[in-house]
Enzyme design. Sequence first.
Site, PDB file in Angstrom:
ATOM      1  CG  HIS A 183      -1.882  -1.181   1.191  1.00 57.68           C
ATOM      2  ND1 HIS A 183      -3.041  -1.219   0.451  1.00 57.68           N
ATOM      3  CD2 HIS A 183      -1.809  -2.389   1.805  1.00 57.68           C
ATOM      4  CE1 HIS A 183      -3.640  -2.387   0.617  1.00 57.68           C
ATOM      5  NE2 HIS A 183      -2.910  -3.111   1.436  1.00 57.68           N
TER       6      HIS A 183
ATOM      7  CG  HIS B 196      -1.653   1.545  -2.692  1.00 59.28           C
ATOM      8  ND1 HIS B 196      -1.367   2.817  -2.228  1.00 59.28           N
ATOM      9  CD2 HIS B 196      -2.731   1.128  -1.979  1.00 59.28           C
ATOM     10  CE1 HIS B 196      -2.228   3.144  -1.283  1.00 59.28           C
ATOM     11  NE2 HIS B 196      -3.069   2.133  -1.117  1.00 59.28           N
TER      12      HIS B 196
ATOM     13  CG  ASP C 244      -6.652  -0.292  -0.879  1.00 54.18           C
ATOM     14  OD1 ASP C 244      -5.413  -0.352  -0.876  1.00 54.18           O
ATOM     15  OD2 ASP C 244      -7.305   0.470  -0.148  1.00 54.18           O
TER      16      ASP C 244
ATOM     17  CG  HIS D 154      -6.783  -3.167   2.276  1.00 56.65           C
ATOM     18  ND1 HIS D 154      -5.793  -3.414   3.205  1.00 56.65           N
ATOM     19  CD2 HIS D 154      -6.921  -1.819   2.227  1.00 56.65           C
ATOM     20  CE1 HIS D 154      -5.353  -2.262   3.698  1.00 56.65           C
ATOM     21  NE2 HIS D 154      -6.033  -1.286   3.132  1.00 56.65           N
TER      22      HIS D 154
ATOM     23  CG  HIS E 214     -10.863   0.992   3.044  1.00 53.75           C
ATOM     24  ND1 HIS E 214     -10.688   2.199   3.669  1.00 53.75           N
ATOM     25  CD2 HIS E 214      -9.898   0.905   2.091  1.00 53.75           C
ATOM     26  CE1 HIS E 214      -9.647   2.825   3.132  1.00 53.75           C
ATOM     27  NE2 HIS E 214      -9.154   2.059   2.171  1.00 53.75           N
TER      28      HIS E 214
ATOM     29  CD  GLU F  42      -6.643   3.627  -0.854  1.00 53.84           C
ATOM     30  OE1 GLU F  42      -7.694   3.785  -0.197  1.00 53.84           O
ATOM     31  OE2 GLU F  42      -5.710   2.875  -0.480  1.00 53.84           O
TER      32      GLU F  42
END
Length: 196
Positions: A46, A50, A52, A56, A142, A154
């Site tokens: 991360h 990156h 997710d 995650h 999330h 992100e």
Amino acid sequence: MILHDISRELLNGPVYPGDPAPALTAVCRMEWGDVCNTSALSACVHNATHLDAPRHFVREGTDAASLPLELCVGECSVTAFEGVLLGAQAEELLPRLHKRVLFKGEMVVSPSAAFVLSEAGLKLIGVEGQSVSAPECTAAVHRQLLGSGMALLEGLDLSRVAPGDYFLFAAPLKIAGADGSPVRAVLVEKERLDVG
């Protein structure tokens, strides 16, 4: 064809608080008498720009290696937004956007917006910050977004990209069991796609 690199450099990019910083270590060097240069990379999946994967925040979620590539490759909207995105604002934005959306600006997604965006069937949301959410609601946001099967991109750098429609390529590395992956994210100007 005009390509826009919207990635941050991995070793010098931002690191989310508490994550280990990336490091590149020399293994072989020609100046040491070796036949070639070889390096070992140590990084949190991360760090910097990156992706997710659902794993995650979703216990049995898809890992980076199994993530469907159509989530992170295809038509994309870049839209400017600053502040906290609320549910009502997300509803207003959705009719103008593709199923992959990159938010340009310092922003975070609220729990109410996460619900609206996940219910809309988006494939991917991207942000310039190291997290799509504020720290106080990171798990809720999330879980809502990743639980719907979308991917989160992100740590983007959209400073040199104008809002509009593009083609996005942001495939993760094929890392089995990983909850995320470094990405070299690229935008292709939509109107230039058919130019050799």
